[in-house]
Scaffold this active site. Structure first.
Site, PDB file in Angstrom:
ATOM      1  N   SER A   1     -20.874  -8.905  -7.962  1.00 13.29           N
ATOM      2  CA  SER A   1     -19.383  -9.112  -8.649  1.00 13.29           C
ATOM      3  C   SER A   1     -19.627  -8.328 -10.086  1.00 13.29           C
ATOM      4  O   SER A   1     -20.769  -8.061 -10.479  1.00 13.29           O
ATOM      5  CB  SER A   1     -19.252 -10.315  -9.031  1.00 13.29           C
ATOM      6  OG  SER A   1     -18.296 -10.601 -10.089  1.00 13.29           O
TER       7      SER A   1
ATOM      8  N   TYR B   1     -21.776 -19.324 -12.099  1.00 11.23           N
ATOM      9  CA  TYR B   1     -21.255 -18.425 -11.136  1.00 11.23           C
ATOM     10  C   TYR B   1     -21.801 -17.075 -11.241  1.00 11.23           C
ATOM     11  O   TYR B   1     -22.243 -16.380 -10.291  1.00 11.23           O
ATOM     12  CB  TYR B   1     -19.859 -18.462 -10.762  1.00 11.23           C
ATOM     13  CG  TYR B   1     -19.243 -17.183  -9.933  1.00 11.23           C
ATOM     14  CD1 TYR B   1     -19.607 -17.097  -8.569  1.00 11.23           C
ATOM     15  CD2 TYR B   1     -19.011 -16.042 -10.674  1.00 11.23           C
ATOM     16  CE1 TYR B   1     -18.877 -16.177  -7.875  1.00 11.23           C
ATOM     17  CE2 TYR B   1     -18.530 -15.115  -9.891  1.00 11.23           C
ATOM     18  CZ  TYR B   1     -18.612 -15.009  -8.745  1.00 11.23           C
ATOM     19  OH  TYR B   1     -18.276 -14.098  -7.704  1.00 11.23           O
TER      20      TYR B   1
ATOM     21  N   LYS C   1     -24.999 -14.511  -8.915  1.00  9.20           N
ATOM     22  CA  LYS C   1     -24.777 -13.082  -8.655  1.00  9.20           C
ATOM     23  C   LYS C   1     -25.993 -12.313  -8.932  1.00  9.20           C
ATOM     24  O   LYS C   1     -26.661 -11.517  -8.537  1.00  9.20           O
ATOM     25  CB  LYS C   1     -23.301 -12.594  -8.949  1.00  9.20           C
ATOM     26  CG  LYS C   1     -22.314 -13.182  -8.303  1.00  9.20           C
ATOM     27  CD  LYS C   1     -22.436 -12.858  -6.596  1.00  9.20           C
ATOM     28  CE  LYS C   1     -21.176 -13.601  -5.950  1.00  9.20           C
ATOM     29  NZ  LYS C   1     -21.470 -13.752  -4.636  1.00  9.20           N
TER      30      LYS C   1
END
Length: 347
Positions: A128, A153, A157
């Site tokens: 991302s 989150y 990644k």
């Protein structure tokens, strides 16, 4: 030649399902793993409608290490994995970080441990643009520094990429690409599959379409005091079908041995930023609907602007985003109308 059979984890999710369609259209045989925690088995039917082929499906929770091992014993020929399965709501990750670390990190490790047992294998990771945070320069190139993550989150990644990179260092025959997505939007033009958030949408476009259909009272625009042309935040919105096709290009690059290193990173975006108000205007234009929205305060963790420098993906992957923001919003609206009809039929 490598087996044309590919494992797609999270293959019934939003980006996963569109990628399965793109793979099947290119002649790949697909096996999907999904635990249906944030997706629906109905998506399988949508994929079949579009491609005329039903992918194999295994309902497995990748947090179950022994189930992952059993899967690879059942499918010993699988050497290619595209890994989407992960939790992805920024807000939820802040309130429940351990869920995110378990779901997004341990599952990755279990998959890599199984692939590591093979003579050679290839891995495409769903990363991302959140890894860049608020970048110092726009557009954002792959060389931009990875900033301290704003959320668990985003951190999963970053950690995921590091785990894959470290694994690549230990074994030359393990090849991997991390694809850093900007903002995926839209649906398949047939409206057989699309984005189906469970509960309140976390992303702008489904919130727009659900407001327009009457499911939400009004859309909140978070902040109109950003240093941008109209004061609202700017993002790079990429059509999900363009994004899906990039995964096929990335996988073929590894299968055909065209990679420059056994670990590579690519940005996937359009290269153009659109503000929230521009997105609203585009939606109103393509749908003919007037949208109820209100300006509210900024949302914590939101950055001012992010859009991709796509030169590396355009030249190295021989891929570029061809569909417009209008195309994406038109397809998202068509999909929302189909979802509404289905819900009405179910009642």
């Amino acid at each position: 030649m490598s087996s044309k059979r590919v494992l797609v984890t999270g293959g019934l999710g939003f980006i996963g399902s569109h990628t399965v369609v793109a793979l099947q259209n290119e002649g790949f045989e697909v096996v999907i793993i999904d635990n249906l925690s944030n997706s629906s088995i109905d998506v399988l039917g949508g994929i079949t409608q579009i491609t005329g082929k039903t992918p194999e499906f295994e309902n497995i929770d990748l947090r179950d290490k022994s189930a992952v091992k059993s899967f690879f014993e059942k499918y010993p020929d699988i050497e290619d994995v595209i890994h989407f399965a992960a939790s992805k709501a920024v807000g939820e990750s802040v309130s429940n970080p351990l869920l995110y670390y378990e779901n997004n990190i341990s599952t990755l490790v279990y998959l890599l441990q199984e692939l590591n047992k093979k003579e050679s294998s290839r891995f495409i990771f769903s990363s991302s643009c959140t890894v860049y945070g608020q970048a110092d320069n726009l557009p954002i190139t792959e060389d931009a520094p990875v900033k301290e993550a704003e959320s668990p989150y985003g951190n999963t990644k970053q950690i995921g990429e590091e785990i894959i990179k470290d694994t690549c260092k230990t074994k030359n025959s393990f090849k991997a690409i991390s694809l850093r997505y900007f903002n995926p939007v839209g649906a398949h033009p047939t409206a057989e599959i699309g984005e189906l958030p469970i509960g309140t949408p976390q992303n702008l476009i489904p919130f727009i379409t659900q407001t327009a259909i009457g499911k939400r009272n009004k859309l909140s625009v978070f902040g109109d005091d950003y240093p941008t042309a109209d004061g609202t935040a700017v993002r790079d919105y990429i059509h999900v079908m363009d994004l899906a096709e990039a995964h096929v290009h990335a996988l073929e690059r590894l299968i055909n041995g065209k990679e420059k290193n056994n670990y590579e990173v690519f940005n996937l975006g359009t290269g153009k930023g659109n503000s929230v108000l521009e997105v609203i205007n585009s939606f109103e234009k393509v749908s003919g609907e007037k949208l109820a929205y209100q300006i509210v305060g900024r949302r914590e963790g939101d950055i001012t602007a992010a859009y991709a420098d796509t030169i590396k993906a355009n030249t190295e992957l021989n891929w570029k985003a061809n569909r417009s923001l209008d195309d994406a919003l038109k397809s998202a609206w068509k999909w929302q109308l189909v979802v509404k009809n289905r819900e009405e039929e179910d009642h």
